[in-house]
Design a protein around this motif. Structure first.
Motif, PDB file in Angstrom:
ATOM      1  N   LYS A   1     -12.344 -19.197   5.749  1.00 25.13           N
ATOM      2  CA  LYS A   1     -12.340 -18.421   4.464  1.00 25.13           C
ATOM      3  C   LYS A   1     -11.122 -17.859   4.583  1.00 25.13           C
ATOM      4  N   TYR A   2     -10.429 -17.528   3.320  1.00 26.27           N
ATOM      5  CA  TYR A   2      -9.019 -16.920   3.114  1.00 26.27           C
ATOM      6  C   TYR A   2      -9.048 -16.105   2.061  1.00 26.27           C
ATOM      7  N   LYS A   3      -8.509 -14.735   2.204  1.00 25.35           N
ATOM      8  CA  LYS A   3      -8.364 -13.727   1.190  1.00 25.35           C
ATOM      9  C   LYS A   3      -7.112 -13.438   0.781  1.00 25.35           C
ATOM     10  N   GLY A   4      -6.679 -14.159  -0.641  1.00 26.27           N
ATOM     11  CA  GLY A   4      -5.199 -13.963  -0.988  1.00 26.27           C
ATOM     12  C   GLY A   4      -5.158 -12.572  -1.931  1.00 26.27           C
ATOM     13  N   LYS A   5      -4.104 -12.395  -2.482  1.00 22.58           N
ATOM     14  CA  LYS A   5      -4.032 -11.319  -3.215  1.00 22.58           C
ATOM     15  C   LYS A   5      -5.168 -11.232  -4.408  1.00 22.58           C
ATOM     16  N   VAL A   6      -4.973 -12.340  -5.009  1.00 21.73           N
ATOM     17  CA  VAL A   6      -6.159 -12.477  -6.166  1.00 21.73           C
ATOM     18  C   VAL A   6      -7.234 -13.422  -6.147  1.00 21.73           C
ATOM     19  N   ARG A   7      -7.019 -14.422  -5.367  1.00 20.77           N
ATOM     20  CA  ARG A   7      -8.013 -15.573  -4.994  1.00 20.77           C
ATOM     21  C   ARG A   7      -8.915 -15.486  -3.850  1.00 20.77           C
ATOM     22  N   ASP A   8     -10.207 -15.645  -3.486  1.00 20.77           N
ATOM     23  CA  ASP A   8     -10.752 -15.597  -2.232  1.00 20.77           C
ATOM     24  C   ASP A   8     -11.293 -17.246  -2.213  1.00 20.77           C
TER      25      ASP A   8
ATOM     26  N   ARG B   1     -12.961 -29.941   0.742  1.00 19.83           N
ATOM     27  CA  ARG B   1     -13.058 -29.077  -0.600  1.00 19.83           C
ATOM     28  C   ARG B   1     -12.640 -27.660  -0.464  1.00 19.83           C
ATOM     29  N   ARG B   2     -12.233 -27.114  -1.543  1.00 21.26           N
ATOM     30  CA  ARG B   2     -11.858 -25.734  -1.272  1.00 21.26           C
ATOM     31  C   ARG B   2     -12.489 -24.919  -2.818  1.00 21.26           C
ATOM     32  N   TRP B   3     -13.211 -23.928  -2.268  1.00 16.03           N
ATOM     33  CA  TRP B   3     -13.726 -22.997  -3.550  1.00 16.03           C
ATOM     34  C   TRP B   3     -12.757 -21.988  -3.952  1.00 16.03           C
TER      35      TRP B   3
ATOM     36  N   ASN C   1      -3.662 -33.062 -10.408  1.00 18.33           N
ATOM     37  CA  ASN C   1      -4.038 -31.662  -9.811  1.00 18.33           C
ATOM     38  C   ASN C   1      -5.204 -31.833  -9.008  1.00 18.33           C
ATOM     39  N   HIS C   2      -5.237 -30.544  -8.312  1.00 20.48           N
ATOM     40  CA  HIS C   2      -6.313 -30.213  -7.387  1.00 20.48           C
ATOM     41  C   HIS C   2      -7.788 -30.027  -8.118  1.00 20.48           C
ATOM     42  N   LEU C   3      -7.800 -29.681  -9.244  1.00 22.54           N
ATOM     43  CA  LEU C   3      -9.177 -29.309  -9.789  1.00 22.54           C
ATOM     44  C   LEU C   3     -10.269 -30.506 -10.007  1.00 22.54           C
TER      45      LEU C   3
ATOM     46  N   ALA D   1     -11.781 -27.187  -5.902  1.00 23.97           N
ATOM     47  CA  ALA D   1     -10.616 -27.908  -5.802  1.00 23.97           C
ATOM     48  C   ALA D   1     -10.584 -28.838  -4.798  1.00 23.97           C
ATOM     49  N   ARG D   2      -9.698 -29.891  -4.824  1.00 24.32           N
ATOM     50  CA  ARG D   2      -9.435 -30.722  -3.621  1.00 24.32           C
ATOM     51  C   ARG D   2      -8.436 -29.784  -2.762  1.00 24.32           C
ATOM     52  N   ASN D   3      -8.909 -29.827  -1.405  1.00 24.94           N
ATOM     53  CA  ASN D   3      -8.007 -29.080  -0.416  1.00 24.94           C
ATOM     54  C   ASN D   3      -6.981 -29.714  -0.031  1.00 24.94           C
ATOM     55  N   CYS D   4      -5.638 -29.198  -0.192  1.00 18.23           N
ATOM     56  CA  CYS D   4      -4.575 -30.002   0.252  1.00 18.23           C
ATOM     57  C   CYS D   4      -3.668 -29.215   1.017  1.00 18.23           C
ATOM     58  N   ASN D   5      -2.590 -29.823   1.659  1.00 20.37           N
ATOM     59  CA  ASN D   5      -1.421 -28.768   2.453  1.00 20.37           C
ATOM     60  C   ASN D   5      -0.516 -28.354   1.543  1.00 20.37           C
TER      61      ASN D   5
ATOM     62  N   THR E   1      10.853 -19.586  -1.238  1.00 21.28           N
ATOM     63  CA  THR E   1      10.073 -19.744   0.184  1.00 21.28           C
ATOM     64  C   THR E   1       8.790 -18.986  -0.370  1.00 21.28           C
ATOM     65  N   LYS E   2       7.878 -19.392   0.189  1.00 21.31           N
ATOM     66  CA  LYS E   2       6.467 -19.114   0.149  1.00 21.31           C
ATOM     67  C   LYS E   2       6.248 -18.059   1.333  1.00 21.31           C
ATOM     68  N   ALA E   3       6.441 -16.941   1.353  1.00 20.16           N
ATOM     69  CA  ALA E   3       6.299 -15.817   2.383  1.00 20.16           C
ATOM     70  C   ALA E   3       5.039 -15.774   2.987  1.00 20.16           C
TER      71      ALA E   3
ATOM     72  N   TYR F   1       4.939 -22.811  -9.916  1.00 18.35           N
ATOM     73  CA  TYR F   1       4.190 -24.092  -9.427  1.00 18.35           C
ATOM     74  C   TYR F   1       3.962 -24.170  -7.863  1.00 18.35           C
ATOM     75  N   GLU F   2       2.635 -24.270  -7.486  1.00 18.69           N
ATOM     76  CA  GLU F   2       2.514 -24.792  -5.947  1.00 18.69           C
ATOM     77  C   GLU F   2       2.030 -26.181  -5.979  1.00 18.69           C
ATOM     78  N   PHE F   3       2.851 -26.886  -5.031  1.00 22.28           N
ATOM     79  CA  PHE F   3       2.547 -28.329  -4.940  1.00 22.28           C
ATOM     80  C   PHE F   3       2.123 -28.579  -3.495  1.00 22.28           C
TER      81      PHE F   3
ATOM     82  N   ALA G   1      -1.408 -27.960  -6.929  1.00 21.83           N
ATOM     83  CA  ALA G   1      -2.422 -27.110  -6.718  1.00 21.83           C
ATOM     84  C   ALA G   1      -2.257 -25.633  -7.478  1.00 21.83           C
ATOM     85  N   ASP G   2      -3.078 -24.713  -6.694  1.00 23.47           N
ATOM     86  CA  ASP G   2      -3.069 -23.478  -7.158  1.00 23.47           C
ATOM     87  C   ASP G   2      -3.472 -23.194  -8.531  1.00 23.47           C
ATOM     88  N   GLU G   3      -2.571 -22.504  -9.248  1.00 23.34           N
ATOM     89  CA  GLU G   3      -3.013 -22.263 -10.779  1.00 23.34           C
ATOM     90  C   GLU G   3      -1.735 -22.607 -11.666  1.00 23.34           C
TER      91      GLU G   3
HETATM   92  N1  LIG Z   1      -5.778 -27.057  -3.516  1.00 25.33           N
HETATM   93  C1  LIG Z   1      -5.432 -26.126  -2.746  1.00 25.33           C
HETATM   94  N2  LIG Z   1      -5.232 -26.415  -1.210  1.00 25.33           N
HETATM   95  C2  LIG Z   1      -5.026 -25.500  -0.426  1.00 25.33           C
HETATM   96  N3  LIG Z   1      -4.664 -24.190  -0.620  1.00 25.33           N
HETATM   97  C3  LIG Z   1      -4.698 -23.947  -1.732  1.00 25.33           C
HETATM   98  C4  LIG Z   1      -4.859 -24.775  -2.916  1.00 25.33           C
HETATM   99  N4  LIG Z   1      -4.745 -24.207  -3.984  1.00 25.33           N
HETATM  100  C5  LIG Z   1      -4.279 -23.024  -3.653  1.00 25.33           C
HETATM  101  N5  LIG Z   1      -4.163 -22.785  -2.527  1.00 25.33           N
HETATM  102  C6  LIG Z   1      -3.983 -21.534  -1.723  1.00 25.33           C
HETATM  103  O1  LIG Z   1      -4.816 -20.701  -1.997  1.00 25.33           O
HETATM  104  C7  LIG Z   1      -4.343 -19.433  -1.977  1.00 25.33           C
HETATM  105  C8  LIG Z   1      -4.918 -18.673  -3.410  1.00 25.33           C
HETATM  106  O2  LIG Z   1      -5.032 -17.116  -3.219  1.00 25.33           O
HETATM  107  P1  LIG Z   1      -3.872 -16.177  -3.950  1.00 25.33           P
HETATM  108  O3  LIG Z   1      -3.328 -16.797  -5.258  1.00 25.33           O
HETATM  109  O4  LIG Z   1      -4.780 -14.892  -4.017  1.00 25.33           O
HETATM  110  O5  LIG Z   1      -2.914 -16.075  -2.855  1.00 25.33           O
HETATM  111  P2  LIG Z   1      -1.584 -15.198  -2.976  1.00 25.33           P
HETATM  112  O6  LIG Z   1      -1.882 -13.640  -2.524  1.00 25.33           O
HETATM  113  O7  LIG Z   1      -0.923 -15.498  -4.188  1.00 25.33           O
HETATM  114  O8  LIG Z   1      -0.812 -16.040  -1.858  1.00 25.33           O
HETATM  115  P3  LIG Z   1      -0.807 -15.868  -0.114  1.00 25.33           P
HETATM  116  O9  LIG Z   1      -2.218 -16.172  -0.062  1.00 25.33           O
HETATM  117  O10 LIG Z   1       0.097 -17.176  -0.079  1.00 25.33           O
HETATM  118  O11 LIG Z   1      -0.259 -14.784   0.099  1.00 25.33           O
HETATM  119  C9  LIG Z   1      -3.131 -19.301  -2.131  1.00 25.33           C
HETATM  120  O12 LIG Z   1      -2.612 -19.041  -0.768  1.00 25.33           O
HETATM  121  C10 LIG Z   1      -2.601 -20.789  -2.308  1.00 25.33           C
HETATM  122  O13 LIG Z   1      -1.354 -21.308  -1.956  1.00 25.33           O
END
Ligand SMILES: Nc1ncnc2c1ncn2[C@@H]1O[C@H](COP(=O)(O)OP(=O)(O)OP(=O)(O)O)[C@@H](O)[C@H]1O
Ligand SMILES: [Mg+2]
Length: 315
Positions: free
Chosen positions: A26-33, A40-42, A83-85, A96-100, A150-152, A207-209, A219-221
């Motif tokens: 599980k991973y909690k980003g700023k906007v997406r969980d 697979r990645r929900w 794309n990953h969708l 989505a397809r989980n990727c690096n 850079t992706k911090a 974009y995030e690839f 990937a991402d949005e």
């Molecule tokens: N297909 C994918 N495979 C792996 N990771 C992905 C994929 N699509 C999006 N992500 C990652 O999922 C997370 C989405 O969460 P969110 O956008 O809320 O994070 P963020 O706060 O913007 O960024 P971070 O998590 O890098 O601080 C991001 O870290 C993004 O890079």
């Protein structure tokens, strides 16, 4: 069209966060969980609003708006780059397809604004790109530019980085980076073209690839209001001529309001009232409809149980 009352009624049901029992990662980003299991990645797009990299509040239906926009753009760009969708099983959820994900944010710009304008004004190059002298704020650039960052790590701000440094430090392999550059410009050009048909200027985006089996995928949005700026074409020229800020569909007005309150991400954030949150929700919804040309039809009420059933039930 949603009434103020319907938006107000949604306030107690905003999707602030999820924390499901899940066997995977599980991973909690700023906007997406994220809920990750095997390949697979929900991605649950919450209603959280972040500005200056800080989560400030929640906005009714913001998650559904962002996901709708991403769905729209993924749908019409699939032949430019894979794309990953995989599926949108609920308006807040993307399977989505989980990727690096590569450690570089791929930013494309058509106009001189935001951090690029701030750096330019101070005489700095922008991710290693030197722009001609004499450009003005919000001016259309002579050509599209790619200004990576850079992706911090969590909590840090992204920093601009040059192409040379990306390759020199081996952050991305050259053959992959060359593919990404082409793909990013092609995606952006389509964004510009579609926006133009709707009377909008597509200003800049991120974009995030990622890599999947040694192939680059998107990937991402994509082209959402969190990752992109859109301006209203009709009012652009006059405002540009008078040095005024363009009319924006994106979240810049929220940032500007915060700055006016003396907040730029440090210290105590100003109070965002329910009235503000409803106003911001209206902006997000009308922007979504403007961009896609389609009526936004939200799922109202408490969406949490359905999302939990989907994700937990399918692991
Ligand atoms: N297909 C994918 N495979 C792996 N990771 C992905 C994929 N699509 C999006 N992500 C990652 O999922 C997370 C989405 O969460 P969110 O956008 O809320 O994070 P963020 O706060 O913007 O960024 P971070 O998590 O890098 O601080 C991001 O870290 C993004 O890079
Ligand atoms: Mg993100």
């Amino acid at each position: 069209v949603l009434t103020d009352q319907e938006l107000r009624d949604q306030l107690p049901h905003v999707l602030a966060e999820t924390d499901f029992e899940f066997s995977g990662y599980k991973y909690k980003g700023k906007v997406r969980d994220s809920y990750v299991e095997a390949d697979r990645r929900w991605l649950v797009t919450s209603d959280r609003l972040s500005a200056f990299d800080v989560v400030l509040t929640t906005i009714p239906f913001k998650g559904q708006v962002l996901n709708t926009l991403a769905q729209y753009w993924f749908g019409i760009t699939g032949d430019i780059v894979t794309n990953h969708l995989l599926d949108i099983p609920h308006p807040n959820v993307m399977l989505a397809r989980n990727c690096n994900v590569l450690p570089v944010e791929v930013v494309v710009r058509s106009y001189l604004t935001g951090s690029a304008w701030r750096d330019y004004k101070e005489g700095k190059s922008i991710s290693g790109i030197t722009l001609p002298d004499g450009l003005k704020m919000s001016q259309k650039l002579p050509e599209l530019i790619l200004t990576p960052a850079t992706k911090a790590e969590k909590g840090d701000h992204d920093e601009p980085i040059s192409r040379e440094e990306i390759l020199g430090r081996g952050l991305v392999e050259k053959r992959h980076w060359e593919f990404i550059e082409k793909a990013a410009f092609a995606l952006f050009s389509l964004g510009e073209q579609k926006a133009k048909e709707r009377g909008l200027l597509f200003v800049d985006t991120k974009y995030e690839f990622g890599l999947l089996d040694d192939k680059v995928i998107l990937a991402d949005e994509i082209h959402t209001l969190d990752s992109s700026r859109y301006w209203v074409e009709e009012t652009y020229q006059e405002r540009f001529n008078t040095g005024a800020q363009p009319e924006m569909l994106d979240k810049e007005p929220t940032r500007q309001w915060l700055l006016d309150q003396g907040y730029s991400g440090i210290g105590k954030a100003p109070i965002i009232t329910e009235e503000h949150r409803i106003e911001i929700a209206k902006r997000y919804i009308s922007a979504c409809e403007w961009i896609t040309g389609e009526e936004f039809k939200p799922v109202k009420g408490n969406v949490l149980p359905e999302i939990e059933r989907l994700i937990v039930g399918n692991q």
